[in-house]
Write an enzyme that holds these catalytic residues in place. Sequence first.
Site, short mmCIF file in Angstrom:
data_model
loop_
_atom_site.label_atom_id
_atom_site.label_comp_id
_atom_site.label_asym_id
_atom_site.label_seq_id
_atom_site.Cartn_x
_atom_site.Cartn_y
_atom_site.Cartn_z
N GLY A 178 28.26 -38.15 -4.38
CA GLY A 178 27.96 -38.36 -5.80
C GLY A 178 26.94 -37.37 -6.30
O GLY A 178 26.33 -36.63 -5.52
N PRO A 230 23.45 -35.82 -7.92
CA PRO A 230 22.05 -36.09 -7.58
C PRO A 230 21.48 -37.22 -8.43
O PRO A 230 21.75 -37.32 -9.62
CB PRO A 230 21.35 -34.76 -7.89
CG PRO A 230 22.42 -33.72 -7.82
CD PRO A 230 23.66 -34.40 -8.29
N GLY A 231 20.68 -38.07 -7.78
CA GLY A 231 20.00 -39.13 -8.51
C GLY A 231 20.79 -40.39 -8.74
O GLY A 231 20.34 -41.30 -9.43
N THR A 232 21.98 -40.48 -8.15
CA THR A 232 22.82 -41.66 -8.39
C THR A 232 22.52 -42.82 -7.45
O THR A 232 23.10 -43.89 -7.59
CB THR A 232 24.31 -41.28 -8.28
OG1 THR A 232 24.53 -40.56 -7.06
CG2 THR A 232 24.75 -40.42 -9.46
N THR A 276 20.61 -42.29 -1.36
CA THR A 276 19.56 -42.58 -0.37
C THR A 276 19.09 -44.02 -0.49
O THR A 276 18.88 -44.71 0.53
CB THR A 276 18.38 -41.62 -0.56
OG1 THR A 276 18.83 -40.27 -0.44
CG2 THR A 276 17.29 -41.88 0.46
N HIS A 329 20.44 -24.76 -38.24
CA HIS A 329 21.22 -24.76 -36.99
C HIS A 329 21.54 -26.19 -36.55
O HIS A 329 22.70 -26.51 -36.26
CB HIS A 329 20.43 -24.02 -35.91
CG HIS A 329 21.15 -23.89 -34.61
ND1 HIS A 329 21.78 -22.73 -34.22
CD2 HIS A 329 21.36 -24.78 -33.60
CE1 HIS A 329 22.33 -22.92 -33.03
NE2 HIS A 329 22.08 -24.16 -32.63
N GLU A 330 20.52 -27.04 -36.48
CA GLU A 330 20.74 -28.41 -36.01
C GLU A 330 21.56 -29.21 -37.01
O GLU A 330 22.37 -30.07 -36.62
CB GLU A 330 19.40 -29.09 -35.73
CG GLU A 330 18.56 -28.44 -34.65
CD GLU A 330 19.29 -28.32 -33.33
OE1 GLU A 330 20.16 -29.16 -33.03
OE2 GLU A 330 19.01 -27.36 -32.58
N HIS A 387 25.23 -28.52 -36.35
CA HIS A 387 25.78 -29.34 -35.26
C HIS A 387 26.11 -30.74 -35.75
O HIS A 387 27.19 -31.28 -35.48
CB HIS A 387 24.75 -29.45 -34.12
CG HIS A 387 24.59 -28.20 -33.31
ND1 HIS A 387 25.65 -27.55 -32.73
CD2 HIS A 387 23.47 -27.51 -32.96
CE1 HIS A 387 25.20 -26.49 -32.05
NE2 HIS A 387 23.89 -26.44 -32.18
N ASP A 421 24.47 -22.83 -26.55
CA ASP A 421 25.69 -23.42 -27.12
C ASP A 421 26.91 -22.58 -26.78
O ASP A 421 27.97 -23.10 -26.40
CB ASP A 421 25.57 -23.53 -28.65
CG ASP A 421 24.41 -24.43 -29.06
OD1 ASP A 421 24.12 -25.39 -28.33
OD2 ASP A 421 23.81 -24.16 -30.11
#
Length: 579
Positions: free
Chosen positions: A195, A197-199, A202, A413-414, A417, A488
Site C-alpha cells: 500500500g 506510504p502512511g496507510t 507497520t 489564477h486561482e 481554477h 499545473d
Amino acid sequence: MNKNTGNGSNGNRKLLIYLILFTLLLTLIRLGGKTIKEDEMRISYDELITEVKDQQVESITAYESTLNIDIVMKNEEEKISAIPGLTELAEFLRIEQENGNQIKFEVKASSKASSLVVQLLTLSIYIGFLTYMIRKMNGGSDYTIKPVTSKVRFSDVAGIDEEKEQLEEVVTFLKNPEKYTKIGAKIPKGILLNGDPGTGKTLLAKAIAGEAGVPFFQANGSSFEEKFVGVGASRIRKLFTEAKKVAPCIVFIDEIDSVAQNRYSGHSYSEQTLNQLLAEMDGFSTNQKVIVIAATNHMDVLDPAIIRPGRFDRHVFIPMPDVVAREKILRIHARDKKISDNVLLTDIAKRTVGFSGADLENLLNEAAIYSVNNHKQYISSEDIDEAIARVLVGLKKKNSAITPEEKWLTAVHEAGHAVVSEVVRPNVINFGISIVPRGHAGGYNVFDESGHKYAKKSDLLVQMQVLYGGRVAEEIILGDISSGASNDLEKASQIAHRMVTRFSMNGSLLTKIGSESEYNQRIDIRSIEEAEKICKENYEIARRTVDAHKKQVISLARLLYEKEYLSQEEINAFILENF
C-alpha cells in the site's frame, strides 16, 4: 540476462583492492615523509670526507651493526650518510683529530628496539584492519536484533476493517495453533502488506503481534543492504536464528523492496541477501510458529520468487482511506486531544481527500500545536483549517514580499481554477480558496477530488481542464502568462501520458516489448505526441470556458484579492449569486 552474475567475486575484488590500498597507505605513512626528508639530508661519503677536511662538521654519530651515520654540521644543519665501514671511518677521524680537527665522534648501540616497536605497531594496525574487514564480511558483531513486546491492538487501527479480518486468523493461530493443525490446515508463512506510504502497514503488523501477545522483531530492508559481500545474508541468518529461539513470534520487515527486487530487472544489488531470505523462509515449517510479515510500497518491483506461495502466501492491499475510514482514523487520533464542540470530525474527513492515516495524525497534531501557540485551551475550526493548509501546501509566509500586481495575478489564477471547476464539474465541492503564500505555492484551491475506484476518461479530461484554468485565466484577463502554472502543467501532462500509456484512452493500443528497445523508443515518442494532442484539446476547452465566464472569474478574483481566503460557505454563496 542477470546482471548480478559474479557479484560475490566483484565484492572480493573490491576487498582485495581495499587491502592493497591500505597497505600502501601504511607504507607511505612509515616511509613517505621520512624518504622525502632523508633525500634532502643525505650526502655521499666523498662529500662527507671533504666537509670533514674543511672542518665544517661538528659531530658524527655511528651505530653498531649498521653503515648509516648521523652528521651535525657546524652551522647546525643535520645530515646523514652511509659509510664503507665503521673501522675505516674511525681511523680517518682519529687522524683528523690528531691534526687539530675538533670533530666529535661516538658510536652508539643499534636502534633495533625502536625499529621493532614501529614494526609491531604497524603490524597491530594492519591486523586490526583485517579483523574489522572480516567482521564486516561476516555480518559484523555490531548488528543486533532484539524482540519487543507490542502494545498496539486492533482497536488502535481504524479504517481497514476488512484487512484486519483477513489477519485475525493469524492471531488465532498464534494463540491456538491446534485449531488449524488438527485438520491439516497451514497458516501462511509470510504475509505481504502492500500500500501507499502512511496507510498503516507497520501499525497493522504491530497490532497482530500485540493481539497475539508474541515477541515482535522489526527490521528495515535497508539494514540488510550489502556494504560488504555477505553482510546482508549474515544479518538475515541472525534475524531468523533469534526469531526461532523465542517462537512463536512475528518477524516484520519494512520496505522489503530494498532487498527483494527482481533479480532479472538489472536493478537488484542484493541477490545474495535475497537468496538467504528465500532459504530461511523455506527452511522453517509452520510448526515453528514464526510468521514473517513484510511491507512494501512497490510490489511491482519484487522478485517473483519472494511472492509465490510457500514464501509470502498472502498479499493484503492496504488502500488509502475513504471518507468513512478517514473519520474512524480521526476519532482514534482525537482521543487524547481537546477539541472544541464546534469541530466535527465528519466534516474534517470530507475535507481531507487523499490523506493517509499518517497525514490525518499529523493534521490533528499540527492543529494542536497551532492552538497552543495561539494560547487556546481547545482545538478550534480555525486551527483545523490552518492545519489542513499546512499539510497540503506548507507553512504560511508571514513576511512574504508580494506586490499588489503579484497578488492580483494569484487571485486571477486561482479564480480561473475555481470557475472552470464549477462549470465543467459542478458536483465537485470546493472546500476553500487561498491566495496567501505557503511553501512553494502562491495560492491554492482545495477540491474534493476523491474520485472512484476506477478513473473514467471524462473525469480525467475535466481534471485537466481545471488544471489549465489558472493559466488560461492569466492569458485572457491579464494578457500575459506567468511561471505560477508550472505545477499545473506538469500534473496535466502526467494525466495525459497515463491516459495514453497505461489506460489506452486515446484510441490506440500502445504496448512495450521487453527485449525490443528500439521499438519501445519509437512507442515512447509516439506516446508523447498523443499526450500532447490531448493536452492541446483540453487547454482549448478550458480557454473557451474561461472566455465564456470571464465576468465570474474577475468577480471571484476581486473577492479573493480583498479577503485572501474564501471558505466553502463563502464559495457556495458566490456560486449561488453568480451562476
